[in-house]
Design a protein around this motif. Structure first.
Motif, mmCIF file in Angstrom:
data_model
loop_
_atom_site.group_PDB
_atom_site.id
_atom_site.type_symbol
_atom_site.label_atom_id
_atom_site.label_comp_id
_atom_site.label_asym_id
_atom_site.label_seq_id
_atom_site.Cartn_x
_atom_site.Cartn_y
_atom_site.Cartn_z
ATOM 1 N N ALA A 49 0.846 -1.190 0.000
ATOM 2 C CA ALA A 49 0.000 0.000 0.000
ATOM 3 C C ALA A 49 0.881 1.239 0.000
ATOM 4 C CB ALA A 49 -0.910 0.021 1.223
ATOM 5 N N ILE A 50 0.297 2.356 -0.447
ATOM 6 C CA ILE A 50 0.987 3.647 -0.474
ATOM 7 C C ILE A 50 0.110 4.657 0.246
ATOM 8 C CG2 ILE A 50 1.800 5.536 -1.954
ATOM 9 C CD1 ILE A 50 2.288 3.364 -4.153
ATOM 10 N N ILE A 51 0.747 5.490 1.067
ATOM 11 C CA ILE A 51 0.070 6.614 1.715
ATOM 12 C C ILE A 51 0.716 7.868 1.144
ATOM 13 C CG2 ILE A 51 -0.347 7.848 3.879
ATOM 14 C CD1 ILE A 51 0.150 5.160 5.332
ATOM 15 N N THR A 52 -0.077 8.821 0.682
ATOM 16 C CA THR A 52 0.510 10.055 0.162
ATOM 17 C C THR A 52 -0.261 11.286 0.601
ATOM 18 O OG1 THR A 52 1.305 11.221 -1.823
ATOM 19 C CG2 THR A 52 -0.745 9.987 -2.059
ATOM 20 N N ASP A 53 0.496 12.346 0.842
ATOM 21 C CA ASP A 53 -0.066 13.664 1.080
ATOM 22 C C ASP A 53 -0.434 14.244 -0.292
ATOM 23 O OD1 ASP A 53 -0.772 16.066 2.302
ATOM 24 O OD2 ASP A 53 1.277 16.713 2.676
ATOM 25 N N ILE A 54 -1.161 15.328 -0.318
ATOM 26 C CA ILE A 54 -1.484 16.010 -1.576
ATOM 27 C C ILE A 54 -0.549 17.197 -1.796
ATOM 28 C CG2 ILE A 54 -3.212 17.455 -2.748
ATOM 29 C CD1 ILE A 54 -3.811 14.467 -2.935
#
Length: 121
Positions: A49-54
């Motif tokens: 999985a990947i978690i990203t800010d905008i």
């Protein structure tokens, strides 16, 4: 098998908070401070999985999601957006780009872990 997660955020504090949440859940975290660095890190790992800010310098979350989705090997990797933004049009834009889910900061550790467990099945 340990869940591997790539987390992308330009805030060192936020990366540290995510690292604690991942570690406490028994996940292996990989980290980058913007979308460009995240693409470099992604080239050497196969995250579950990947978690990203905008909002990030160099390459923002939308651009990063677009680039990830162009890669055949990561076309189906779940992407969770973790941001201070809550506008419906930004959520729609992220989902259109290929995001799997959206969590607004500040986040609760257990909710982040539960979301990761849900999207990785």
């Amino acid at each position: 098998m340990t869940l591997q997660v790539l987390a992308v955020d330009d805030s060192r504090t936020m990366r540290n908070l995510i690292a604690i949440a991942l570690s406490d859940a028994g996940f292996e975290g990989h980290f980058a401070d913007d979308g460009e660095q995240a693409l470099e890190v992604l080239a050497g790992i196969e995250p579950d999985a990947i978690i990203t800010d905008i909002n990030m310098p160099k390459l923002d979350g939308f651009g990063f999601i677009n680039e990830v989705r162009k890669k055949k090997e990561h076309g189906a990797t779940p992407i969770l957006v973790l941001t201070t933004e809550s506008a419906p049009e930004l959520r729609t834009r992220a989902r259109t780009a290929g995001a799997t889910g959206w969590i607004v900061k500040p986040f609760e550790q257990r909710k982040l872990v539960r979301a990761l467990q849900m999207i990785t099945g």
